[in-house]
Design a protein around this motif. Structure first.
Motif, PDB file in Angstrom:
ATOM      1  N   LEU A  67     -23.840 -26.927 -19.019  1.00  0.00           N
ATOM      2  CA  LEU A  67     -22.873 -27.486 -18.074  1.00  0.00           C
ATOM      3  C   LEU A  67     -21.636 -28.008 -18.798  1.00  0.00           C
ATOM      4  O   LEU A  67     -20.506 -27.800 -18.347  1.00  0.00           O
ATOM      5  CB  LEU A  67     -23.529 -28.622 -17.281  1.00  0.00           C
ATOM      6  CG  LEU A  67     -24.588 -28.216 -16.256  1.00  0.00           C
ATOM      7  CD1 LEU A  67     -25.328 -29.441 -15.743  1.00  0.00           C
ATOM      8  CD2 LEU A  67     -23.962 -27.464 -15.097  1.00  0.00           C
ATOM      9  N   SER A  70     -19.626 -24.971 -20.157  1.00  0.00           N
ATOM     10  CA  SER A  70     -18.975 -24.234 -19.070  1.00  0.00           C
ATOM     11  C   SER A  70     -17.789 -25.004 -18.511  1.00  0.00           C
ATOM     12  O   SER A  70     -16.768 -24.419 -18.149  1.00  0.00           O
ATOM     13  CB  SER A  70     -19.986 -23.946 -17.952  1.00  0.00           C
ATOM     14  OG  SER A  70     -21.056 -23.168 -18.435  1.00  0.00           O
ATOM     15  N   GLY A  71     -17.943 -26.333 -18.438  1.00  0.00           N
ATOM     16  CA  GLY A  71     -16.868 -27.142 -17.875  1.00  0.00           C
ATOM     17  C   GLY A  71     -15.648 -27.241 -18.759  1.00  0.00           C
ATOM     18  O   GLY A  71     -14.538 -27.494 -18.278  1.00  0.00           O
ATOM     19  N   PHE A  81     -14.936 -25.323 -12.255  1.00  0.00           N
ATOM     20  CA  PHE A  81     -16.262 -25.049 -12.787  1.00  0.00           C
ATOM     21  C   PHE A  81     -17.250 -26.179 -12.529  1.00  0.00           C
ATOM     22  O   PHE A  81     -18.397 -25.929 -12.152  1.00  0.00           O
ATOM     23  CB  PHE A  81     -16.178 -24.780 -14.300  1.00  0.00           C
ATOM     24  CG  PHE A  81     -15.634 -23.431 -14.652  1.00  0.00           C
ATOM     25  CD1 PHE A  81     -15.979 -22.314 -13.905  1.00  0.00           C
ATOM     26  CD2 PHE A  81     -14.771 -23.266 -15.732  1.00  0.00           C
ATOM     27  CE1 PHE A  81     -15.478 -21.065 -14.217  1.00  0.00           C
ATOM     28  CE2 PHE A  81     -14.264 -22.015 -16.054  1.00  0.00           C
ATOM     29  CZ  PHE A  81     -14.622 -20.911 -15.290  1.00  0.00           C
ATOM     30  N   LYS A  82     -16.826 -27.416 -12.730  1.00  0.00           N
ATOM     31  CA  LYS A  82     -17.751 -28.544 -12.622  1.00  0.00           C
ATOM     32  C   LYS A  82     -18.374 -28.654 -11.220  1.00  0.00           C
ATOM     33  O   LYS A  82     -19.604 -28.640 -11.090  1.00  0.00           O
ATOM     34  CB  LYS A  82     -17.057 -29.843 -13.006  1.00  0.00           C
ATOM     35  CG  LYS A  82     -17.979 -31.049 -13.084  1.00  0.00           C
ATOM     36  CD  LYS A  82     -17.240 -32.236 -13.694  1.00  0.00           C
ATOM     37  CE  LYS A  82     -18.175 -33.440 -13.850  1.00  0.00           C
ATOM     38  NZ  LYS A  82     -18.500 -34.047 -12.549  1.00  0.00           N
ATOM     39  N   LEU A  85     -20.624 -25.507 -10.515  1.00  0.00           N
ATOM     40  CA  LEU A  85     -21.929 -25.550 -11.173  1.00  0.00           C
ATOM     41  C   LEU A  85     -22.859 -26.547 -10.499  1.00  0.00           C
ATOM     42  O   LEU A  85     -24.060 -26.294 -10.346  1.00  0.00           O
ATOM     43  CB  LEU A  85     -21.752 -25.897 -12.650  1.00  0.00           C
ATOM     44  CG  LEU A  85     -21.172 -24.795 -13.542  1.00  0.00           C
ATOM     45  CD1 LEU A  85     -20.852 -25.343 -14.929  1.00  0.00           C
ATOM     46  CD2 LEU A  85     -22.129 -23.618 -13.642  1.00  0.00           C
ATOM     47  N   GLU A  86     -22.317 -27.686 -10.110  1.00  0.00           N
ATOM     48  CA  GLU A  86     -23.128 -28.672  -9.385  1.00  0.00           C
ATOM     49  C   GLU A  86     -23.655 -28.073  -8.087  1.00  0.00           C
ATOM     50  O   GLU A  86     -24.814 -28.282  -7.715  1.00  0.00           O
ATOM     51  CB  GLU A  86     -22.295 -29.911  -9.101  1.00  0.00           C
ATOM     52  CG  GLU A  86     -21.967 -30.730 -10.346  1.00  0.00           C
ATOM     53  CD  GLU A  86     -20.979 -31.848 -10.052  1.00  0.00           C
ATOM     54  OE1 GLU A  86     -20.542 -31.955  -8.893  1.00  0.00           O
ATOM     55  OE2 GLU A  86     -20.635 -32.607 -10.969  1.00  0.00           O
ATOM     56  N   VAL A  88     -24.125 -24.814  -7.452  1.00  0.00           N
ATOM     57  CA  VAL A  88     -25.097 -23.764  -7.761  1.00  0.00           C
ATOM     58  C   VAL A  88     -26.448 -24.373  -8.120  1.00  0.00           C
ATOM     59  O   VAL A  88     -27.501 -23.941  -7.616  1.00  0.00           O
ATOM     60  CB  VAL A  88     -24.583 -22.880  -8.907  1.00  0.00           C
ATOM     61  CG1 VAL A  88     -25.693 -21.962  -9.412  1.00  0.00           C
ATOM     62  CG2 VAL A  88     -23.387 -22.051  -8.446  1.00  0.00           C
ATOM     63  N   PHE A  89     -26.449 -25.393  -8.989  1.00  0.00           N
ATOM     64  CA  PHE A  89     -27.708 -26.028  -9.367  1.00  0.00           C
ATOM     65  C   PHE A  89     -28.350 -26.735  -8.173  1.00  0.00           C
ATOM     66  O   PHE A  89     -29.578 -26.798  -8.072  1.00  0.00           O
ATOM     67  CB  PHE A  89     -27.493 -27.006 -10.516  1.00  0.00           C
ATOM     68  CG  PHE A  89     -27.407 -26.339 -11.854  1.00  0.00           C
ATOM     69  CD1 PHE A  89     -28.482 -25.611 -12.344  1.00  0.00           C
ATOM     70  CD2 PHE A  89     -26.259 -26.416 -12.620  1.00  0.00           C
ATOM     71  CE1 PHE A  89     -28.409 -24.978 -13.585  1.00  0.00           C
ATOM     72  CE2 PHE A  89     -26.179 -25.788 -13.854  1.00  0.00           C
ATOM     73  CZ  PHE A  89     -27.253 -25.067 -14.330  1.00  0.00           C
ATOM     74  N   HIS A 213     -19.914 -29.768  -2.852  1.00  0.00           N
ATOM     75  CA  HIS A 213     -19.501 -29.330  -4.184  1.00  0.00           C
ATOM     76  C   HIS A 213     -18.803 -27.968  -4.119  1.00  0.00           C
ATOM     77  O   HIS A 213     -17.757 -27.766  -4.752  1.00  0.00           O
ATOM     78  CB  HIS A 213     -20.709 -29.238  -5.124  1.00  0.00           C
ATOM     79  CG  HIS A 213     -21.283 -30.570  -5.499  1.00  0.00           C
ATOM     80  ND1 HIS A 213     -20.500 -31.660  -5.822  1.00  0.00           N
ATOM     81  CD2 HIS A 213     -22.578 -30.988  -5.616  1.00  0.00           C
ATOM     82  CE1 HIS A 213     -21.280 -32.686  -6.118  1.00  0.00           C
ATOM     83  NE2 HIS A 213     -22.537 -32.298  -5.995  1.00  0.00           N
TER      84      HIS A 213
END
Length: 311
Positions: A67, A70-71, A81-82, A85-86, A88-89, A213
């Protein structure tokens, strides 16, 4: 200055529930080994527990590292991205935790029999120790991985959720010791039902935050590169990118970042601002997954798992 521990509550509930499940597996294996006169293999059980915990921590650190990388990989799109990703997770955590909640409840009546059958087959093999080790390792890792996914979805909250997870593990170990070492009677049926209902609402809250998100990521993408905008054009005022019109706004009298709103937000997914798509998704999740879960606990007796410590 007082530390706000409310973000630790969801991970505590999740880790407690899944930790007790893992403790049941460990306890059943130890009880069966004692019954079979194979207590010499107990070390393999404890080794599997330790390795499973270490592997879970390793997976968590790998997620956090991924994470972070990627960020910061692309500064231009870092604001996108941040939250993406939050989101997606969060979606992956929703799927995994929902599956765990329903599957474990449905399989609970056969859990003891299945585990004893697996251990019996392992004892018939010359590499019995490794068979038992891997059984325990994957049982612990499975529970740990689901918790890691949830923490990864909440990684912006810092170390507090991790503290909740650690506390959940400690209490789960304590319950396991009480059950199998001291023979304390605990109504496992009531425990898992109560934890399951809490977990259901916690995951429903993840549905709201996952959509928020993703919506934030798409709004930031539209700001950075308008030509790549995926936002929908809603005519209603106070509309969001993909979530539709604002349906609920209680931020003035019950803000989610202040007590008691923060407690409701932590345990039940309460949001002081909810958009139309979020409300629909929240309702669909509770009615679909909730109804399946309630059906799965029908007829689940307290005799589903009976710890036995005597030979």
């Amino acid at each position: 200055m007082m530390i706000d521990l409310t973000p630790a509550l969801p991970t505590f509930v999740i880790t407690l529930r899944e930790g007790v499940e893992a403790a049941l597996v460990v306890g059943i294996v130890l009880a069966y080994l004692a019954k079979a006169g194979q207590t010499r293999l107990n070390a393999w059980v404890y080794g599997g527990v330790g390795a499973g915990l270490i592997a879970s921590v390793g997976v968590g650190l790998l997620f956090i590292w991924g994470l972070t990388i990627s960020g910061s990989a692309n500064q231009t799109y870092a604001p996108v991205f941040k939250p993406l990703l939050e989101g997606v997770f969060s979606v992956v955590a929703i799927a995994m935790l929902s599956w765990m909640l329903i599957w474990m409840t449905q399989q609970s009546r056969l859990l003891k029999k299945q585990i004893e059958g697996t251990v019996s087959s392992a004892l018939a093999d010359s590499t019995a120790g490794w068979g038992i080790f891997w059984l325990i390792f994957f049982a612990v890792l499975r529970e740990g991985f689901e918790t890691v996914l949830f923490i990864a979805a909440k990684f912006q909250q810092g170390a507090i959720p991790i503290a909740g997870a650690i506390a959940g593990i400690i209490v789960a170990v304590g319950i396991g010791v009480l059950l199998f070492q001291f023979g304390v009677k605990i109504n496992l049926r009531l425990f898992f039902q109560a934890m399951g209902i809490f977990l259901l609402f916690i995951v429903a809250g993840l549905v709201l935050s996952a959509l928020a998100h993703i919506d934030t990521a798409l709004m930031r993408l539209a700001e950075i590169q308008p030509s790549a905008s995926l936002c929908l054009n809603f005519s209603a005022p106070q509309s969001s990118c993909i979530l539709g019109s604002l349906l609920w706004d209680t931020s003035k009298w019950l803000p989610e970042q202040q007590f008691p709103g923060i407690l409701l937000h932590t345990l039940f997914g309460y949001e002081d601002q909810i958009y139309l798509v979020q409300a629909i998704a929240y309702g669909l999740f509770l009615t679909s997954v909730g109804s399946i879960y309630l059906q799965s606990i029908t007829g689940w007796g307290s005799s589903a798992i009976k710890p036995q410590t005597s030979a």
